[in-house]
Design a protein around this motif. Structure first.
Motif, PDB file in Angstrom:
ATOM      1  N   ILE A  39     -15.310   5.330  -7.070  1.00 57.17           N
ATOM      2  CA  ILE A  39     -15.305   4.587  -5.766  1.00 57.17           C
ATOM      3  C   ILE A  39     -14.879   3.078  -6.055  1.00 57.17           C
ATOM      4  N   SER A  40     -15.568   2.539  -7.003  1.00 55.45           N
ATOM      5  CA  SER A  40     -15.394   1.136  -7.059  1.00 55.45           C
ATOM      6  C   SER A  40     -14.224   0.776  -8.174  1.00 55.45           C
ATOM      7  N   LEU A  41     -13.827   1.761  -8.712  1.00 56.08           N
ATOM      8  CA  LEU A  41     -12.361   1.475  -9.682  1.00 56.08           C
ATOM      9  C   LEU A  41     -11.200   0.778  -8.762  1.00 56.08           C
ATOM     10  N   PHE A  42     -10.920   1.617  -7.581  1.00 56.93           N
ATOM     11  CA  PHE A  42      -9.505   1.259  -6.894  1.00 56.93           C
ATOM     12  C   PHE A  42      -9.987   0.002  -6.060  1.00 56.93           C
ATOM     13  N   PHE A  43     -11.253  -0.441  -5.844  1.00 57.71           N
ATOM     14  CA  PHE A  43     -11.584  -1.716  -5.105  1.00 57.71           C
ATOM     15  C   PHE A  43     -11.464  -2.997  -6.194  1.00 57.71           C
ATOM     16  N   VAL A  44     -11.742  -2.400  -7.426  1.00 55.23           N
ATOM     17  CA  VAL A  44     -11.668  -3.866  -8.416  1.00 55.23           C
ATOM     18  C   VAL A  44      -9.893  -3.808  -8.423  1.00 55.23           C
ATOM     19  N   ILE A  45      -9.185  -2.843  -8.457  1.00 55.70           N
ATOM     20  CA  ILE A  45      -7.761  -2.900  -8.771  1.00 55.70           C
ATOM     21  C   ILE A  45      -7.146  -3.565  -7.675  1.00 55.70           C
ATOM     22  N   LEU A  46      -7.822  -3.263  -6.260  1.00 53.97           N
ATOM     23  CA  LEU A  46      -7.084  -4.002  -5.330  1.00 53.97           C
ATOM     24  C   LEU A  46      -7.558  -5.446  -5.117  1.00 53.97           C
ATOM     25  N   THR A  47      -8.787  -5.775  -5.665  1.00 56.81           N
ATOM     26  CA  THR A  47      -9.000  -7.202  -5.556  1.00 56.81           C
ATOM     27  C   THR A  47      -7.880  -8.047  -6.702  1.00 56.81           C
ATOM     28  N   THR A  48      -7.956  -7.179  -7.783  1.00 55.43           N
ATOM     29  CA  THR A  48      -7.028  -8.115  -9.003  1.00 55.43           C
ATOM     30  C   THR A  48      -5.426  -7.826  -8.355  1.00 55.43           C
ATOM     31  N   PHE A  49      -4.958  -7.005  -7.410  1.00 56.33           N
ATOM     32  CA  PHE A  49      -3.852  -6.975  -7.058  1.00 56.33           C
ATOM     33  C   PHE A  49      -3.511  -7.827  -6.071  1.00 56.33           C
ATOM     34  N   LEU A  50      -4.460  -8.193  -4.980  1.00 59.92           N
ATOM     35  CA  LEU A  50      -4.194  -9.073  -4.036  1.00 59.92           C
ATOM     36  C   LEU A  50      -4.346 -10.531  -4.514  1.00 59.92           C
ATOM     37  N   THR A  51      -4.904 -10.974  -5.593  1.00 57.73           N
ATOM     38  CA  THR A  51      -5.215 -12.410  -6.144  1.00 57.73           C
ATOM     39  C   THR A  51      -3.800 -12.958  -6.299  1.00 57.73           C
ATOM     40  N   PRO A  52      -2.958 -12.353  -7.309  1.00 60.06           N
ATOM     41  CA  PRO A  52      -1.754 -13.023  -7.622  1.00 60.06           C
ATOM     42  C   PRO A  52      -0.783 -13.228  -6.196  1.00 60.06           C
TER      43      PRO A  52
END
Length: 437
Positions: A46-59
């Motif tokens: 569950i949390s894996l893709f939310f971590v990736i989404l966070t790092t994806f949106l920051t740049p």
């Protein structure tokens, strides 16, 4: 730095083991002198893709504000990096107290981003409104966490998932957690802060707000409220259904009469996130998987729409719909991209939102066909306000008194939208990759 963080987060996906339900990449650090209160982090499917989404949106947020932010640029970048760190910590926390600390700490950089780099005069009021609404709701959750600690002697999530509470205590604790998470979703009637925060925040602040922060409430329901208090969840499911259906219909109708581009997207975000709560509280595999997919889909779709609004605002310095019209003749690339994400926001088949909303309706129909029918009405209203907005902005008579001629997207702005387009199509065409974890 933000791109390196994103690439590093992908290694967790590559090394993630799909054949186990246990938490992975677990780390424990002694944090307080009390037993069973540790800095305890790890991730699951569950949390894996939310971590990736966070790092994806920051740049992408940094690219969005690259030229529009004129003052305190260093502090602006620091605020976004702190916000990214805290959000990743929220999704990795496996201790209730640690989760609360990071859950509330996210408010600080967002409060500064809205209050300092906001675009209009009401930014200070919007920042305080955002801060106070979310802080007041979370105080009840802090009291509930302290109660759980004194009753069980631990705040370790994995231990608490196997701890049984009496039905009365479950109900009281569920209400305390609900007070915090419902504000973050947000659910009606505590959704007032979101349109104000969206309108006053800079474009990058709106992107992180819609793309990640709105997911904290629904993530909290899924991670804590539903598994820890199952009897109370069943007891309050009709209440959640009622609030969610009211929110979907009410905010969809409210969206139709808005005149500010950002407020239109903000109100539509409320409708989509309440779609998520319906799927989540269906308590079956279709509804829960659909709610996770819709949360992941809403991140790039809403962020891209807000970036479209930001591109218009950077050129014409207004977000009022009536000043726009006929942009198809001067901004054809922009209009094509805006059309794609408008269709994605409507949940057109082949886009990421369709998969999530379809599974949510399947799950909801198994529990309550009336709720599913009323929620589907939100999809019809969503198509109405999305197409009407696109028609008013893109077609009609060009207004040369207000708009600049030949001001289409530049290379930097096109580069911002390409990852969003790729993600939306990938999730819409092949969603199995995001479900199998």
């Amino acid at each position: 730095t933000s791109l390196i963080t994103f690439l590093y987060s992908l290694f967790f996906w590559i090394r993630f083991e799909n054949d186990t339900a246990k938490f992975q990449f677990v780390e424990t650090i002694r944090w307080l002198p009390y037993p069973n209160i540790n800095f305890y982090i790890g991730i699951d499917g569950i949390s894996l893709f939310f971590v990736i989404l966070t790092t994806f949106l920051t740049p992408i947020c940094i690219l969005v504000g690259f030229y529009s932010v004129k003052s305190y640029k260093k502090e602006y970048m620091i605020a976004f990096f702190i916000c990214e760190s805290l959000l990743i910590a929220v999704f990795c926390s496996l201790d209730l107290l640690i989760f609360y600390v990071f859950f509330e700490s996210v408010l600080i950089p967002m409060f500064i981003i809205i209050g300092v780099w906001g675009s209009r005069q009401r930014k200070i009021k919007a920042a305080y409104q955002f801060f106070l609404y979310t802080l007041m709701g979370s105080l009840f959750m802090l009291l509930a966490i302290l109660f759980i600690f004194f009753q069980t002697g631990t705040t370790d999530l994995q231990i608490l998932l196997t701890t049984e509470f009496s039905e009365r205590r479950q109900i009281l604790l569920w209400i305390a957690f609900f007070a915090s998470f419902s504000v973050k979703v947000p659910m009606v009637p505590v959704h007032i802060w979101l349109p104000e925060a969206h309108v006053e925040a800079p474009t990058a602040g709106s992107v992180i707000l819609a793309g990640i922060l709105l997911k904290l409430g629904t993530y909290g329901f899924l991670r804590f409220s539903i598994p820890m208090f199952p009897e109370a969840t069943l007891y309050f499911t009709p209440f959640i259904y009622a609030l969610s259906v009211i929110a979907i219909i009410y905010t969809s109708l409210t969206t139709i009469r808005q005149i500010d581009l950002k407020k239109i997207i903000a109100h539509s975000s409320v409708a989509h996130m309440n779609f998520v709560t319906i799927g989540m509280f269906s308590l079956n595999i279709q509804g829960i998987e659909g709610s996770i997919l819709l949360m992941l889909s809403h991140g790039p779709v809403s962020s891209a729409l807000l970036s479209c609004v930001g591109a218009l605002y950077d050129r014409h310095k207004t977000r009022i719909v009536k000043y726009y019209g006929g942009l198809v003749s001067t901004m054809p690339i922009f209009c094509t991209i805006f059309l794609f994400f408008t269709l994605a926001n409507m949940s057109l088949p082949g886009t990421s939102s369709f998969i999530g909303e379809f599974l949510i309706l399947v799950g909801a129909f198994q529990r309550n066909s009336l709720v599913a029918a009323l929620a589907a009405l939100g999809m019809i209203l969503g198509a109405a306000y999305s197409l009407w907005l696109y028609n008013r902005v893109v077609f009609g008579n060009f207004k040369p008194n207000f708009l600049l001629k030949f001001s289409d997207l530049n290379r930097r702005e096109v580069l911002i939208f390409l990852p969003f387009i790729a993600g939306v199509i990938w999730m819409g065409v092949y969603p199995e990759v995001f479900v199998e974890c």
